[in-house]
Design an enzyme around this catalytic site. Sequence first.
Site, mmCIF file in Angstrom:
data_model
loop_
_atom_site.group_PDB
_atom_site.id
_atom_site.type_symbol
_atom_site.label_atom_id
_atom_site.label_comp_id
_atom_site.label_asym_id
_atom_site.label_seq_id
_atom_site.Cartn_x
_atom_site.Cartn_y
_atom_site.Cartn_z
ATOM 1 N N ASP A 1 -19.556 -31.414 -41.656
ATOM 2 C CA ASP A 1 -21.533 -31.159 -40.836
ATOM 3 C C ASP A 1 -20.735 -32.949 -39.809
ATOM 4 O O ASP A 1 -20.462 -32.993 -38.779
ATOM 5 C CB ASP A 1 -22.386 -32.131 -41.364
ATOM 6 C CG ASP A 1 -22.358 -32.548 -42.520
ATOM 7 O OD1 ASP A 1 -20.981 -33.014 -43.273
ATOM 8 O OD2 ASP A 1 -23.161 -33.186 -43.640
ATOM 9 N N TYR B 1 -17.379 -14.353 -44.548
ATOM 10 C CA TYR B 1 -17.116 -13.136 -43.898
ATOM 11 C C TYR B 1 -17.108 -12.041 -44.658
ATOM 12 O O TYR B 1 -17.267 -10.464 -44.697
ATOM 13 C CB TYR B 1 -15.974 -13.438 -42.904
ATOM 14 C CG TYR B 1 -16.341 -13.992 -41.464
ATOM 15 C CD1 TYR B 1 -17.266 -15.622 -42.098
ATOM 16 C CD2 TYR B 1 -16.039 -12.721 -40.516
ATOM 17 C CE1 TYR B 1 -17.312 -16.043 -40.278
ATOM 18 C CE2 TYR B 1 -16.131 -14.069 -39.109
ATOM 19 C CZ TYR B 1 -16.872 -15.707 -39.238
ATOM 20 O OH TYR B 1 -16.474 -15.674 -37.820
ATOM 21 N N ASP C 1 -15.102 -23.212 -31.667
ATOM 22 C CA ASP C 1 -15.921 -22.507 -30.246
ATOM 23 C C ASP C 1 -16.366 -24.138 -30.084
ATOM 24 O O ASP C 1 -16.706 -24.609 -29.267
ATOM 25 C CB ASP C 1 -17.100 -22.095 -30.288
ATOM 26 C CG ASP C 1 -17.228 -20.634 -30.345
ATOM 27 O OD1 ASP C 1 -15.478 -20.294 -30.098
ATOM 28 O OD2 ASP C 1 -17.947 -19.987 -30.008
ATOM 29 N N LYS D 1 -17.361 -28.642 -47.599
ATOM 30 C CA LYS D 1 -18.428 -29.338 -47.338
ATOM 31 C C LYS D 1 -18.732 -29.128 -49.098
ATOM 32 O O LYS D 1 -19.627 -28.939 -49.871
ATOM 33 C CB LYS D 1 -19.466 -28.420 -47.086
ATOM 34 C CG LYS D 1 -20.892 -28.528 -47.313
ATOM 35 C CD LYS D 1 -22.050 -29.286 -46.349
ATOM 36 C CE LYS D 1 -23.039 -29.757 -46.624
ATOM 37 N NZ LYS D 1 -23.369 -31.153 -45.615
ATOM 38 N N ASP E 1 -14.605 -20.799 -37.692
ATOM 39 C CA ASP E 1 -15.253 -20.325 -36.341
ATOM 40 C C ASP E 1 -15.904 -20.654 -35.872
ATOM 41 O O ASP E 1 -15.690 -20.876 -34.453
ATOM 42 C CB ASP E 1 -16.205 -19.121 -36.997
ATOM 43 C CG ASP E 1 -16.401 -17.821 -35.649
ATOM 44 O OD1 ASP E 1 -15.998 -17.561 -34.882
ATOM 45 O OD2 ASP E 1 -18.375 -17.753 -35.687
HETATM 46 C C1 IPM Z 1 -13.206 -15.206 -33.673
HETATM 47 C C2 IPM Z 1 -15.069 -14.030 -33.234
HETATM 48 C C3 IPM Z 1 -15.072 -13.130 -34.655
HETATM 49 C C4 IPM Z 1 -15.388 -14.530 -35.560
HETATM 50 C C5 IPM Z 1 -15.932 -12.318 -33.832
HETATM 51 C C6 IPM Z 1 -16.409 -11.563 -32.906
HETATM 52 C C7 IPM Z 1 -16.261 -11.601 -35.359
HETATM 53 O O1 IPM Z 1 -16.045 -15.656 -32.984
HETATM 54 O O2 IPM Z 1 -12.420 -14.564 -33.734
HETATM 55 O O3 IPM Z 1 -14.087 -16.373 -33.376
HETATM 56 O O4 IPM Z 1 -16.321 -14.815 -36.143
HETATM 57 O O5 IPM Z 1 -14.196 -14.548 -36.645
HETATM 58 MG MG MG Z 2 -15.867 -17.489 -33.267
#
Ligand code: IPM
Ligand code: MG
Length: 351
Positions: A219, A140, A247, A187, A243
């Site tokens: 993975d 990042y 999700d 990884k 990240d």
């Molecule tokens: C998160 C979001 C952020 C990230 C984005 C909005 C930049 O997806 O906080 O998980 O990737 O860190």
């Molecule tokens: Mg995110």
Amino acid sequence: MKKNIAVLSGDGIGPEIMRQSIKVLNAIAKKFNHNFVYQEALIGAIAIQKTGDPMPKETLEICMESDAVLLGTVGNPNYDSDTKMRPEQGLLKIRKVMDLYCNIRPITTYDLLMNSSPLKMEYIKGTDFIIYRELISGIYFGKKGRSVDGKQAYDYCCYSSDEIERIGRDAFKAALLRKKKLTLVDKANVLETSRLWREIIKKISIDYPEVIVDFLLVDNASMQIILNSSRFDIILTENMFGDILSDESSVITGSIGLLPSASIGRKNAIFEPVHGSYPQAEGKNIANPLGCVLSAAMMLDYFELSNEAQEIRKSVANSIHNKKSTVDICKHKSLGTEEVGDFLSQYILNR
Ligand code: IPM
Ligand code: MG
């Protein structure tokens, strides 16, 4: 107790869900006799529109002077193809400037919502883990760019041993207070940075002999999170893997709208839901405020107001249990965003 809280509602559904967190915090303040002073500031697309900068200097100053920051959501599809100015830059900048290296994302399930998850009950029963995601380094924040002819692009991934050790120790300490198990996700069969992560985590694990450490390739980990989520206690990982896995993990709980997070540094902290700005729902009073409300609870824990934090969590569990929640988790007779906020604060005040 008096606390100064910077409030950055941001874009999309951010302002709507933030209003509910403030309602709930006001109920807590009243019940427990605290004084929470809020100062609003701009971030993201709304900040670009009003000031030309996704993270205005004034916002940074307000945040640095506050005891903690509550953040809504950042992002607006109108900027998707804008390579120079993006709302997300505001978020990345504030994380970096405030030195918030440790992102904590708890994944908790609620019995009543087991059926809301697209996964079968047998796979998700007993899920209770926390992702410790490194937040201000790795790919990042590495050097990025294009070749002169524009036909090549690069994003460097770089980690130092100090960056790994500081979040590593936080993760071990968290494991000590829980099931004493830490899984490093990396990884290491391909990436040099991952091999450094393993080396440092192995080294510091000696200081935490009670904690059982294991190593999982990302993975494989992404598969285990779905197939065998109860095996996890603390997942420690680098920025981008964290990240993605957070999700993915949200699917287990039934709705990403439920997940809170804390981003912690040595001196500052931001509390924000894991989900995005959900622009399709903006202004419709349908967005789930619980991720934002539970983030406020994490902030109270950070203030060492753990009874108050528990009170918020009870109110959330009660609303889910009584089916007083938004349409994403309550298909019949669901409530609107505002009504969920009212229900939570009334519960807190009337108990
Ligand atoms: C998160 C979001 C952020 C990230 C984005 C909005 C930049 O997806 O906080 O998980 O990737 O860190
Ligand atoms: Mg995110």
